[in-house]
Enzyme design. Structure first.
Site, PDB file in Angstrom:
ATOM      1  N   CYS A  65       7.304  -1.879   2.513  1.00 54.91           N
ATOM      2  CA  CYS A  65       8.115  -1.227   1.270  1.00 54.91           C
ATOM      3  C   CYS A  65       9.132  -0.117   1.861  1.00 54.91           C
ATOM      4  CB  CYS A  65       7.173  -0.401   0.564  1.00 54.91           C
ATOM      5  SG  CYS A  65       5.977  -1.428  -0.568  1.00 54.91           S
ATOM      6  N   ALA A 108       0.772  -1.199   0.170  1.00 51.66           N
ATOM      7  CA  ALA A 108       0.309  -0.164   0.172  1.00 51.66           C
ATOM      8  C   ALA A 108       0.927   1.253  -0.061  1.00 51.66           C
ATOM      9  CB  ALA A 108      -1.017   0.195   1.133  1.00 51.66           C
ATOM     10  N   GLN A 148       0.982   3.405   2.184  1.00 52.15           N
ATOM     11  CA  GLN A 148       1.485   3.665   3.401  1.00 52.15           C
ATOM     12  C   GLN A 148       2.199   2.299   4.038  1.00 52.15           C
ATOM     13  OE1 GLN A 148       2.464   6.251   4.956  1.00 52.15           O
ATOM     14  NE2 GLN A 148       1.365   7.704   3.828  1.00 52.15           N
ATOM     15  N   SER A 149       2.747   1.597   3.140  1.00 52.44           N
ATOM     16  CA  SER A 149       3.410   0.470   3.372  1.00 52.44           C
ATOM     17  C   SER A 149       4.736   0.200   4.285  1.00 52.44           C
ATOM     18  CB  SER A 149       3.672  -0.646   2.187  1.00 52.44           C
ATOM     19  OG  SER A 149       4.517  -1.716   2.320  1.00 52.44           O
ATOM     20  N   ASN A 150       4.642  -0.021   5.353  1.00 56.36           N
ATOM     21  CA  ASN A 150       5.766  -0.216   6.294  1.00 56.36           C
ATOM     22  C   ASN A 150       6.831  -1.350   5.842  1.00 56.36           C
ATOM     23  OD1 ASN A 150       4.801   1.517   8.540  1.00 56.36           O
ATOM     24  ND2 ASN A 150       3.465  -0.289   8.788  1.00 56.36           N
TER      25      ASN A 150
END
Ligand SMILES: *Cc1c(COP(=O)(O)O)cnc(C)c1O
Length: 334
Positions: A79, A73, A75-77
């Site tokens: 990534c 997403a 807001q992917s942690n």
């Protein structure tokens, strides 16, 4: 069974602390609650993906990859941390992001800001319902045509290799329990792409520990999530040759705290994030740990635990997302 045979990078010095939450335990009047501070793991801002990446990046390096490609997403942690691991190990990193329901905002803060700051080589945004895998494969082919070599990491780093990171965490928890003489009856964690829960269960199983793992869902219904965790537990156990009976009774997921859907705020989440901040000074996040803590609070209130139980809440990180939703926590002026 020997996950030690798998190569591992080290992104954290020593163990993450386990702290007793005396004020929170007192406020809730239930079991003794402690917290495992995996929000203090190494790499940029920490969080659970760091443990999975220790094994995934070791595998990528072994295979001679020069670029990590992953997805998630906006807001992917995961990534953010994959990118941080790439920076640490001198690799490039490309990201495939799914467009949020509210549309892709190129100036979005939180983790998205960090994707730019940490120097993602490429960010590709696809529609919300798009399939990320073929897009990652296309990027990998483009790199191959330039003589480069990509290593693909699935959503949340949750494949058999990434799951080893949480087997190692279960081992660490057992050591800490041994040192402090405090065995944990339960570990409560957010459950999303399932590697955290599956790895913990595998690790406790390998140790013949009686600690039970409860996953609090952040997106799916109970049946779907329990099947997902069980599948990953089984395939991981098979990969490492874990000689144990693996039945569905090992997996327990709680789905009453998801609310309307993934990353959509709930009142219980807001209450949980505020309560932990104001009793312990610890920051949770609105997408994962806030809902997981709402689940723990709800289960305590309905009497799921005995007063003598020791419950360990796993803080899986995620605080950058907190700064994208100030409206949830700053009182409105009247
Ligand atoms: C990814 C993530 C989780 C969920 O872990 P899974 O292994 O995907 O189930 C929980 N908390 C945070 C902060 C995360 O980023």
């Amino acid at each position: 069974m020997n996950p030690i045979r798998y190569e591992r990078r080290r992104y954290t010095t020593g163990q993450t602390p386990i702290e007793k939450l005396e004020r929170l335990s007192q406020a809730l009047g239930g079991p003794t609650i402690s917290i495992k501070r995996d929000d203090q793991l190494g790499l940029t801002v920490g969080g659970n993906k760091t443990r999975k990446l220790e094994y995934l990046v070791a595998d990528a390096l072994k295979q001679g990859a020069d670029t990590l490609i992953t997805c998630g997403a906006v807001q992917s942690n995961h990534c953010r941390l994959t990118l941080a691991a790439a920076v640490r190990d001198g690799l490039k990193c490309q990201l495939v992001l799914t467009e949020p329901a509210t549309g892709y905002e190129p100036q979005a803060s939180g983790n998205h800001l960090l994707f730019h700051l940490l120097g993602a080589e490429k960010i590709e945004v696809i529609p919300a319902d798009g399939d990320m895998q073929p897009v990652m494969e296309k990027l990998a082919q483009e790199l191959a045509s330039e003589g480069r070599k990509a290593y693909l990491i699935p959503v949340g780093g949750s494949n058999e290799i990434g799951t080893l990171g949480y087997m190692a965490c279960a081992e660490e928890i057992e050591q800490q329990a041994w040192e402090t003489g405090t065995p944990y009856d339960y570990v409560v964690t957010a459950s999303g792409s399932a590697g955290t829960q599956a790895g913990l269960v595998a690790g406790f199983l390998a140790r013949h520990s009686s600690t039970q793992v409860i996953g609090v869902n952040v997106s799916r219904d109970r049946t779907t999530q329990e099947a997902k965790v069980l599948d990953l537990l089984r395939s991981t156990a098979e990969m490492i040759g874990l000689q144990s009976e693996i039945g569905a009774e090992l997996i327990s997921c709680e789905d009453r705290y998801v609310g309307p859907g993934y990353a959509i705020p709930t009142e219980e989440m807001v209450e949980a994030v505020k309560l932990v901040a104001q009793t312990e000074g610890i920051l949770l996040d609105p997408v994962y740990t806030g809902k997981a803590m709402a689940g723990l609070i709800g289960m305590i209130r309905e009497g799921r635990f005995a007063k003598e139980d020791h419950v360990l809440f796993l803080h899986t990180g995620g605080s950058p997302a907190l700064y994208t939703v100030p409206e949830l926590f700053i009182p409105k002026e009247s």
